[in-house]
Design a protein around this motif. Structure first.
Motif, mmCIF file in Angstrom:
data_model
loop_
_atom_site.group_PDB
_atom_site.id
_atom_site.type_symbol
_atom_site.label_atom_id
_atom_site.label_comp_id
_atom_site.label_asym_id
_atom_site.label_seq_id
_atom_site.Cartn_x
_atom_site.Cartn_y
_atom_site.Cartn_z
ATOM 1 N N GLY A 169 10.163 -14.836 0.364
ATOM 2 C CA GLY A 169 11.167 -13.999 0.992
ATOM 3 C C GLY A 169 12.189 -13.431 0.016
ATOM 4 N N LEU A 170 12.368 -14.093 -1.118
ATOM 5 C CA LEU A 170 13.407 -13.664 -2.057
ATOM 6 C C LEU A 170 12.881 -12.716 -3.127
ATOM 7 N N TYR B 251 11.737 -6.564 13.195
ATOM 8 C CA TYR B 251 12.041 -7.999 13.236
ATOM 9 C C TYR B 251 12.708 -8.494 11.955
ATOM 10 N N GLY B 252 12.168 -8.049 10.823
ATOM 11 C CA GLY B 252 12.734 -8.482 9.545
ATOM 12 C C GLY B 252 14.201 -8.074 9.422
ATOM 13 N N LYS C 38 16.236 -7.486 11.897
ATOM 14 C CA LYS C 38 17.021 -8.261 12.863
ATOM 15 C C LYS C 38 17.378 -9.621 12.280
ATOM 16 N N VAL C 39 16.376 -10.241 11.639
ATOM 17 C CA VAL C 39 16.616 -11.557 11.046
ATOM 18 C C VAL C 39 17.627 -11.461 9.909
ATOM 19 N N ARG C 40 17.528 -10.378 9.134
ATOM 20 C CA ARG C 40 18.445 -10.226 8.005
ATOM 21 C C ARG C 40 19.823 -9.782 8.445
ATOM 22 N N ARG D 56 6.256 -1.832 8.998
ATOM 23 C CA ARG D 56 7.033 -3.046 8.788
ATOM 24 C C ARG D 56 7.363 -3.195 7.299
ATOM 25 N N ARG E 294 11.375 -2.526 5.012
ATOM 26 C CA ARG E 294 11.880 -3.585 4.143
ATOM 27 C C ARG E 294 12.551 -2.977 2.915
ATOM 28 N N ALA F 178 5.678 -12.962 7.891
ATOM 29 C CA ALA F 178 7.082 -13.251 8.153
ATOM 30 C C ALA F 178 7.749 -13.881 6.931
ATOM 31 N N MET F 179 6.996 -14.722 6.210
ATOM 32 C CA MET F 179 7.560 -15.359 5.017
ATOM 33 C C MET F 179 7.907 -14.310 3.966
ATOM 34 N N VAL F 180 6.994 -13.346 3.765
ATOM 35 C CA VAL F 180 7.252 -12.277 2.796
ATOM 36 C C VAL F 180 8.467 -11.464 3.241
ATOM 37 N N ASP F 181 8.644 -11.363 4.568
ATOM 38 C CA ASP F 181 9.758 -10.599 5.122
ATOM 39 C C ASP F 181 11.072 -11.380 5.092
ATOM 40 N N ASN F 182 11.062 -12.523 4.442
ATOM 41 C CA ASN F 182 12.255 -13.363 4.292
ATOM 42 C C ASN F 182 12.788 -13.876 5.636
ATOM 43 N N VAL F 183 11.875 -14.245 6.531
ATOM 44 C CA VAL F 183 12.274 -14.885 7.784
ATOM 45 C C VAL F 183 12.324 -16.391 7.522
ATOM 46 N N PRO F 184 13.475 -17.036 7.808
ATOM 47 C CA PRO F 184 13.546 -18.475 7.522
ATOM 48 C C PRO F 184 12.517 -19.262 8.341
ATOM 49 N N ARG G 273 12.985 -20.011 11.976
ATOM 50 C CA ARG G 273 12.838 -18.829 12.827
ATOM 51 C C ARG G 273 11.400 -18.446 13.007
#
Lengths: 362, 342
Positions: free
Chosen positions: A73-74, A98-99, A101-103, A146, A150, B240-246, B249
């Motif tokens: 993710g980083l 979704y990404g 929203k989470v961020r 998607r 990003r 989702a992991m690549v998208d930085n979703v914890p 979540r």
């Protein structure tokens, strides 16, 4: 946007080393395609860039950042998977957003980004549908959408078109290329389809058993393959290979092969080949550089096994003294299996490889 | 071959056979239903089958039951409902978490650290109780906490002997259900009374019964949910992991919704267990949190076999489960994953 640097990156599963130390530099804004037969480590390499696979050794940099131990993710990558990997319980809008929203991206900003991505990908009319109600091509567009929102440093594609039918694949190929032209973001694209690799890439990296066989632009790969593997892998149908040897007959260099192949080598090839006199080597000629009429050049006699009328031309698939040999002949040519034919080839388009390690002789 | 493919006589034959089977399965329910409307003479004087024809229906059994003449009916019904639903929900959630961890992350448990846990826990408990004279509950709490910490710590070192993986852990979970529940019931009763002596009232409390049900339901939940979760496509989580979703979540926002049919199926199975459970309820409750099965069983001992009263109470226990299964059954349908991959 960023460049990617792999320095001596390795991957082992237990005692099995699937990727020996690999060095690869991907320029900023470049479209690089990793291609190779299945099991060559191309997907593993891509997944290591994404961080989904931990690397066993070496360092990985995206831009100036060392991301070797960073979690996926980083790394600020966006990835598109072969199987689309959409969230099945969310609408297209929520899938793309979704990404964000989470961020914690602000709602108006997210809405604008979703609308923009939908416009680029022609998804505006489908935003409220669930993935289950979309076709394969539309699903892959959602996955790409998607990735776009990003706003990543790097786009990663893992065989994104392999699940689509042939016609759609060609369309999506063009769309992804246009996307690259528009966004100018670094893209790494994995495929096993050499046509995809040739048509899309700025630079193609051919992999075998985790080793980079050659990394070059498509035309160089096609015209000056570094070795027998690359020569055979790039181009369809693949290059014909004949085992033979270089011999000095009456002061001129000849290639002597099976099925009555014997001809004097062109003058410009002599300097490179002279040191191989008396040694076995492999001659390569692409099917598209062969013909059956105007028999002035050297020729090989093949026993026809099958005939493929493709429209613009016809392929004769045959055996030259046991070695597979495909000749491209005029459209409308008729032949029966078992028939013998002379196939001529263009002297200027010959490739020669060392018999032992397959290295190209130039 | 499907029944739809049959034609002519064979179709009618199949239909007849199915009708027979339907009657066979529905009859017990029918019998319970009509018995609850019979007056005592209609029950003891030989079998009677059809209301208004064989016997005159009466709602005496129902008024007795609902007026509280036959024990604290309302209180038992509500404690049953509260305990069953909340423990089934909690067990399903907790078990789904455990199952997810067991599917996605490889665990390594060294057998020797497990043995160490057993030895230290038992030895520490005996030492504390018999030698140091600590109260049994305190001794066991101290010994088990210490043993757990020690074995987790020891597991970090390369101890010799077998290393257990995820499949072994799952088997260990499931094995909790292999021995007779009465063993656990006794042990739990003792544990709860000892805790009561320390000031934590556990017997005949909501917490006590719910915890026991959760613990006893977990093995089956983990086992079922593991299959459901391992059928989920990994790529969706990777995306989702690549998208930085914890990770939490990903679990709550993606994994749980995707496994909804499995969660509901597991919830219904667990609910059926917690709703019908008798043994623990009998041991661990007596008045305040007594459940419906205990009440029903009590019916036949208080005044002899009063089948009309037992039938009415049994119907009250059966009907909610039928309603729940009917409502949730729609949500159990699969096909929810379509569109995720391929």
């Amino acid at each position: 946007m960023a460049n990617i640097t792999l320095s001596s990156v390795t991957k082992s599963y237990g005692a099995v080393e699937v990727i020996p130390p690999m060095d690869l530099e991907i320029e900023e804004g470049e479209f690089v395609v990793l291609v190779g037969p299945s099991g060559c480590g191309k997907s593993t390499t891509l997944r290591m860039i994404a961080g989904l696979e931990t690397q066993s050794g070496g360092t990985m940099k995206i831009g100036d950042r060392d991301v070797t131990t960073l979690r996926p993710g980083l790394r600020n990558c966006a990835m598109v998977f072969q199987s689309y990997a959409l969230y099945p319980h969310m609408s297209v809008r929520d899938n793309i957003g979704y990404g964000m929203k989470v961020r914690g991206v602000a709602k108006p900003e997210a809405e604008a980004a979703i609308a923009n991505a939908a416009r680029i990908l022609n998804l505006t009319d489908y935003l409220d549908r669930k993935p289950g109600a979309l076709s394969g091509g539309q699903r892959q567009r959602v996955a790409i959408g998607r990735a776009i929102v990003r706003d990543p440093d790097v786009f990663l594609f893992d065989e994104p078109l392999s699940n689509l039918d042939a016609k759609l694949r060609v369309e999506m190929r063009v769309e992804i290329k246009q996307l690259h032209r528009r966004l100018k973001t670094t893209m790494v694209y994995v495929t096993h389809d050499q046509v995809e690799a040739m048509t899309m890439a700025d630079r193609v990296v051919v992999l075998r058993d985790g080793v980079i066989e050659q990394a070059a632009d498509p035309i160089t790969l096609y015209e000056r393959p570094a070795n027998q593997f690359v020569a055979g892998f790039i181009g369809a149908p693949s290059m014909n290979m004949l085992d033979g040897q270089i011999e000095d007959i009456d002061g001129t260099l000849h290639f002597c092969g099976p099925a009555g192949v014997q001809f004097a080598l062109p003058k410009d090839r002599v300097p490179a080949l002279i040191s191989y006199v008396g040694q076995p080597c492999v001659m390569g000629i692409r099917p598209e550089h062969t013909f059956d009429t105007g028999g002035t050049g050297p020729s090989v006699e093949i026993e026809v096994v099958d005939i493929e009328p493709l429209g613009p031309h016809t392929m004769l698939i045959g055996l030259a003294a046991g070695a597979k040999f495909t000749g491209q002949v005029a459209a409308g040519t008729r032949a029966e299996p078992g028939e013998r034919r002379q196939i001529h080839f263009d002297l200027d388009k010959l490739h020669f490889f060392r018999a032992g390690d397959g290295r190209a002789i130039r | 071959m499907s029944v739809r493919d049959l034609s002519g006589n064979r179709r009618w034959l199949a239909f007849g056979a199915l009708c027979l089977w339907f009657l066979f399965t529905i009859f017990p329910l029918y019998w319970v239903a009509i018995t609850s409307f019979k007056a005592p003479p209609d029950v003891v004087g030989g079998p009677t089958y059809l209301p208004f024809v064989d016997f005159q229906p009466t709602i005496k059994a129902w008024t007795d039951l609902l007026s509280g003449l036959r024990g604290e009916f309302y209180s038992n019904f509500w404690s049953s409902a509260i305990v069953a639903v909340s423990s089934a929900m909690f067990a399903t959630l907790l078990g789904a978490m455990a199952a997810y961890a067991l599917v996605r992350f490889p665990f390594k448990v060294r057998l020797l650290s497990g043995v160490l846990f057993f030895v230290v826990a038992m030895g520490g408990f005996l030492l504390g109780r018999d030698v140091l004279g600590i109260a049994p509950a305190s001794a066991s709490i101290i010994a088990f906490t210490g043993a757990l910490a020690l074995s987790v710590f020891a597991n970090r070192f390369p101890l010799p002997g077998k290393v257990l993986g995820n499949d072994d852990i799952v088997f260990w979970f499931v094995s909790q259900r292999l021995f007779p529940p009465i063993v656990v019931a006794f042990a739990l009763f003792l544990l709860y009374t000892e805790m009561g002596k320390l000031g934590f009232k556990m017997t005949d409390t909501y917490l006590g019964l719910t915890l026991a049900y959760v613990a006893f339901s977990l093995p089956i939940v983990v086992w079922l949910m593991r299959d459901f979760i391992s059928a989920l496509p990994l790529e969706v989580e990777e995306a989702a992991m690549v998208d930085n979703v914890p990770h939490w979540r990903i679990f709550f926002g993606i994994v749980l919704p995707m496994s909804r049919p499995g969660l509901i199926a597991t919830f219904v199975i667990t609910l059926a267990f917690t709703w019908n459970e008798f043994l623990f309820a009998l041991f661990l409750t007596n008045s305040e949190w007594q459940t419906l099965p205990v009440l029903i069983a009590g019916q036949n001992s208080q005044r002899g076999d009063e089948w009309w009263a037992i039938s009415a109470a049994a119907l009250v226990a059966i009907v909610p489960m039928i309603i729940v299964a009917g409502l949730l059954g729609r949500l159990m349908r699969s096909g929810l994953l379509s569109g995720a991959v391929k």
